[in-house]
Enzyme design. Structure first.
Site, PDB file in Angstrom:
ATOM      1  N   TRP A  10       6.690  11.712  63.219  1.00  0.00           N
ATOM      2  CA  TRP A  10       7.524  12.532  64.228  1.00  0.00           C
ATOM      3  C   TRP A  10       9.032  11.756  64.112  1.00  0.00           C
ATOM      4  O   TRP A  10       9.629  12.358  65.161  1.00  0.00           O
ATOM      5  CB  TRP A  10       6.999  11.916  65.889  1.00  0.00           C
ATOM      6  N   LYS A  11       9.066  10.299  63.028  1.00  0.00           N
ATOM      7  CA  LYS A  11      10.624   9.731  63.012  1.00  0.00           C
ATOM      8  C   LYS A  11      10.978   8.893  64.777  1.00  0.00           C
ATOM      9  O   LYS A  11      10.065   9.184  65.846  1.00  0.00           O
ATOM     10  CB  LYS A  11      11.672  10.388  62.643  1.00  0.00           C
ATOM     11  N   HIS A  94       8.395   1.986  55.045  1.00  0.00           N
ATOM     12  CA  HIS A  94       9.243   3.558  54.861  1.00  0.00           C
ATOM     13  C   HIS A  94      10.961   3.601  53.936  1.00  0.00           C
ATOM     14  O   HIS A  94      11.626   3.098  54.886  1.00  0.00           O
ATOM     15  CB  HIS A  94       9.034   4.399  56.175  1.00  0.00           C
ATOM     16  N   GLU A 166       6.903   8.419  48.311  1.00  0.00           N
ATOM     17  CA  GLU A 166       7.799   9.631  49.169  1.00  0.00           C
ATOM     18  C   GLU A 166       9.249   9.289  48.157  1.00  0.00           C
ATOM     19  O   GLU A 166       9.756   8.490  48.415  1.00  0.00           O
ATOM     20  CB  GLU A 166       8.014   8.843  50.389  1.00  0.00           C
ATOM     21  N   GLY A 235       5.956  14.580  58.074  1.00  0.00           N
ATOM     22  CA  GLY A 235       7.641  14.076  58.908  1.00  0.00           C
ATOM     23  C   GLY A 235       8.422  15.013  59.258  1.00  0.00           C
ATOM     24  O   GLY A 235       7.356  16.152  60.195  1.00  0.00           O
TER      25      GLY A 235
HETATM   26  C1  PEP Z   1       8.995  10.932  55.934  1.00  0.00           C
HETATM   27  O1  PEP Z   1       9.848  10.886  56.449  1.00  0.00           O
HETATM   28  O2  PEP Z   1       7.890  10.214  55.583  1.00  0.00           O
HETATM   29  C2  PEP Z   1       8.852  12.190  55.477  1.00  0.00           C
HETATM   30  C3  PEP Z   1       7.599  12.792  54.406  1.00  0.00           C
HETATM   31  O3  PEP Z   1       9.146  12.844  55.665  1.00  0.00           O
HETATM   32  P1  PEP Z   1       9.498  15.078  55.724  1.00  0.00           P
HETATM   33  O4  PEP Z   1       8.212  15.635  56.006  1.00  0.00           O
HETATM   34  O5  PEP Z   1      10.905  15.314  56.733  1.00  0.00           O
HETATM   35  O6  PEP Z   1      10.198  14.937  54.114  1.00  0.00           O
END
Ligand code: PEP
Length: 257
Positions: A10-11, A94, A166, A235
Site C-alpha cells: 500500500w506504499k 524495495h 521488481e 502496488g
Molecule cells: C511496488 O511498489 O512494489 C509495485 C509493484 O508497485 P506498482 O504495482 O504500483 O508498480
C-alpha cells in the site's frame, strides 16, 4: 505445488480509518483459499490496528521496512524485533527505499539478517533501473543485489524466504511501463540460477520468486503463467479493493487449473 503468494504494497497511502475501510472491503470480497496466500503490507502506523481487525484465515500482514538494529538510541526507527508479533513478512530492499532513501546493498544485507534473526520472512526486492537495463547491466545488478543481500544466510534460510523481481522501470512510482512476460521469465530464471550457484539446487527450487511492477487485474494472468513464478507483488492496483480482489480471484482460478 506450493501456494501462490499475492502481496499488496500500500506504499505511503491510507490513514488509519482509510486502511481499516479498505481491509473491511477486502474481507467482504475475498474467499478463504487454501491455494493462495494473501499478504497486506500497509504503512507502519496502521499495522497494529489492522492486526486486531484482520481475518487471519484470509490475510497475513507484512511491514514495508524496518531498522536492522534490534533496539537502541535510533530515534524515529522501528526494529524487526518490535514487529515480531505483528507481521509474518517484511519487504526489504524495495526500490523506493533504494532510490529515495539511498539504501545501500550492505544496508539491505543487514536488514535481511535482522529480519531472519527475528523470525520474520523477508520479501527481498531486486531489479534493475531503466538506465541499467539500457546499458545491458540487468543480470549483473541482480547478481550484486542477491550476493550481498543473502551473504549472511544459510541455504535453509534462503529456501524459506521470498524474492520479488521488481524491475524499477516497470513500477508505477517511476512511471513504469509494462514488462513483457518473456523478459520477466529471463530475469526470474537468472535469479534462480544465482541462488543455485550460491546455495544449491534445493534452495533454488524452493525459494519463492514473485513478480512485481504495474501488475493489475488484466495482466496478472500473463505473469502467473511464467514457469517458476510463485505469485505477484502488487502496488498501485492493491489500493483499489475491486481490482485487488479480482487479482486474488484470478490467482486462485489459475492455481486450481
Ligand atoms: C511496488 O511498489 O512494489 C509495485 C509493484 O508497485 P506498482 O504495482 O504500483 O508498480
Amino acid at each position: 505445488m506450493s501456494k501462490k503468494l499475492v502481496v499488496a504494497n500500500w506504499k505511503m497511502h491510507l490513514n488509519t480509518s482509510q486502511a481499516s475501510l479498505l481491509l473491511h472491503r477486502l474481507q467482504e470480497r475475498t474467499r478463504i483459499h487454501r491455494e493462495v496466500e494473501i499478504v497486506l503490507a500497509p504503512s507502519m502506523l496502521v499495522l497494529q490496528p489492522l492486526s486486531l481487525q484482520i481475518d487471519r484465515r484470509k490475510f497475513r500482514l507484512a511491514a514495508q521496512n524496518a531498522y536492522y538494529k534490534d533496539e537502541g538510541p535510533y530515534t524515529g526507527e522501528v526494529s524487526f524485533t518490535m514487529l515480531q508479533d505483528l507481521v509474518h513478512y517484511c519487504i526489504v530492499g524495495h526500490s523506493a527505499r533504494r532510490v529515495y532513501f539511498n539504501e545501500t546493498l550492505e544496508e539491505v544485507r543487514e536488514k535481511i539478517s535482522a529480519c531472519v534473526r527475528n523470525n520474520i520472512t523477508p520479501i527481498l526486492c531486486v531489479g534493475e533501473t531503466k538506465q541499467e537495463k539500457r546499458l545491458g547491466e540487468g543480470r549483473q545488478v541482480l547478481h550484486d543485489q542477491l550476493v550481498t543481500a543473502l551473504s549472511n544466510l544459510t541455504a535453509r534460510e534462503v529456501e524459506e524466504m521470498v524474492i520479488a523481481y521488481e524491475p524499477v522501470w516497470a513500477i508505477t512510482t517511476f512511471d513504469g511501463i509494462m514488462a513483457k512476460p518473456y523478459d520477466v521469465q529471463k530475469s526470474m530464471d537468472a535469479i534462480r540460477s544465482e541462488i543455485k550457484e550460491l546455495y544449491g539446487k534445493k534452495a533454488s527450487e524452493r525459494v519463492r520468486v514473485l513478480y512485481g511492477g504495474s501488475v493489475d487485474d488484466k495482466d496478472v494472468g500473463g505473469y502467473l503463467e511464467i514457469e517458476g513464478c510463485d505469485g505477484v507483488l502488487v502496488g498501485a492496483a492493491s489500493l483499489n479493493y475491486f481490482q485487488f480482489s479480482s487479482i486474488c480471484e484470478t490467482v486462485y482460478q489459475l492455481s486450481i487449473k
